[in-house]
Design an enzyme around this catalytic site. Structure first.
Site, short mmCIF file in Angstrom:
data_model
loop_
_atom_site.label_atom_id
_atom_site.label_comp_id
_atom_site.label_asym_id
_atom_site.label_seq_id
_atom_site.Cartn_x
_atom_site.Cartn_y
_atom_site.Cartn_z
N ASP A 1 0.83 -1.20 0.00
CA ASP A 1 0.00 0.00 0.00
C ASP A 1 0.87 1.26 0.00
O ASP A 1 0.60 2.21 -0.73
CB ASP A 1 -0.92 -0.02 1.22
CG ASP A 1 -1.81 1.21 1.29
OD1 ASP A 1 -2.56 1.47 0.33
OD2 ASP A 1 -1.75 1.91 2.32
N GLU B 1 -1.90 -5.71 -3.39
CA GLU B 1 -1.05 -4.91 -2.51
C GLU B 1 0.03 -5.77 -1.88
O GLU B 1 1.20 -5.36 -1.82
CB GLU B 1 -1.88 -4.25 -1.40
CG GLU B 1 -2.68 -3.07 -1.82
CD GLU B 1 -3.47 -2.46 -0.67
OE1 GLU B 1 -3.84 -1.29 -0.81
OE2 GLU B 1 -3.71 -3.14 0.35
#
Length: 170
Positions: free
Chosen positions: A37, A109
C-alpha cells in the site's frame, strides 16, 4: 505471471488471505499489504506530481485515491489472473472469495509488498508502473474526468496567479 522473481516463501505469504492463515495457523499477508500500500501510494503520488505539477495539495490526494482504490486494484488483479493463486479458506472459497474485489485488492497490494521486501523498492516501483501505467493512460488522471456533479459541489478555486500577487504585494 507478473514477470518478476520473488522468493517462494515470500510469495506464498503474499498470496495467503487471513481466512486461510487462521484455518492453517500460518502467517497472513497483512504486513506485506501494508508495505505494498505504501509503495502504491508513493508511486501514484510521484507519477501524478510529475505529470501534473500544478495540482493543489487537495487535488493530489483526491486523484491518487482515484488511481489507487480497491476497484482499480481488483481490476488489475483480475487482469493478471491473481485470484486463482490466492490461498483462502474453504468458507471464503464457497463465497466466491477468489473474485471478491476486497480480496483481490489486498492480494495485489501484498504482492507489490512482497516484491519490495524481496527484490527492493526499485523492482516494486517497476512492477507498479507496468501494472498501472496502461490503466492511467486509458482512463486519464485528469480532474476533467470527474463527474459534473462532483465538480459542481466543490467550491471554486481562486486564481493562483492572483493569490501570488496578493501575497507578494504586487
Amino acid at each position: 505471471m507478473l514477470d518478476v522473481s520473488v522468493a517462494p516463501e515470500t510469495l506464498a505469504r503474499a498470496l495467503t488471505h487471513r481466512s486461510y492463515a487462521e484455518a492453517h495457523e500460518v502467517p497472513d499477508n497483512e504486513p506485506l499489504m501494508a508495505l505494498g500500500d505504501a509503495v502504491l501510494g508513493l508511486v501514484a503520488t510521484e507519477t501524478l506530481f510529475r505529470n501534473h505539477p500544478d495540482l493543489t495539495k487537495g487535488e493530489l490526494p483526491r486523484l491518487r485515491a482515484r488511481m489507487v482504490n480497491s476497484i482499480t486494484l481488483a481490476r488489475i488483479a483480475r487482469g493478471v489472473g491473481l485470484g486463482r493463486h490466492v490461498r483462502i479458506s474453504a468458507d471464503e472459497e464457497a463465497e466466491n472469495g477468489r473474485d471478491k474485489p476486497s480480496v483481490l485488492a489486498d492480494v495485489l497490494e501484498a504482492v507489490v509488498g512482497a516484491v519490495c521486501a524481496d527484490q527492493g523498492r526499485d523492482a516494486a516501483v517497476e512492477l507498479v508502473h507496468r501494472l498501472f501505467d496502461p490503466l492511467v493512460e486509458l482512463t486519464g488522471a485528469h480532474q476533467d474526468d470527474e463527474p459534473a456533479r462532483t465538480k459542481s459541489q466543490r467550491p471554486a478555486r481562486p486564481n493562483r496567479s492572483a493569490q501570488r500577487h496578493r501575497r507578494s504585494g504586487a
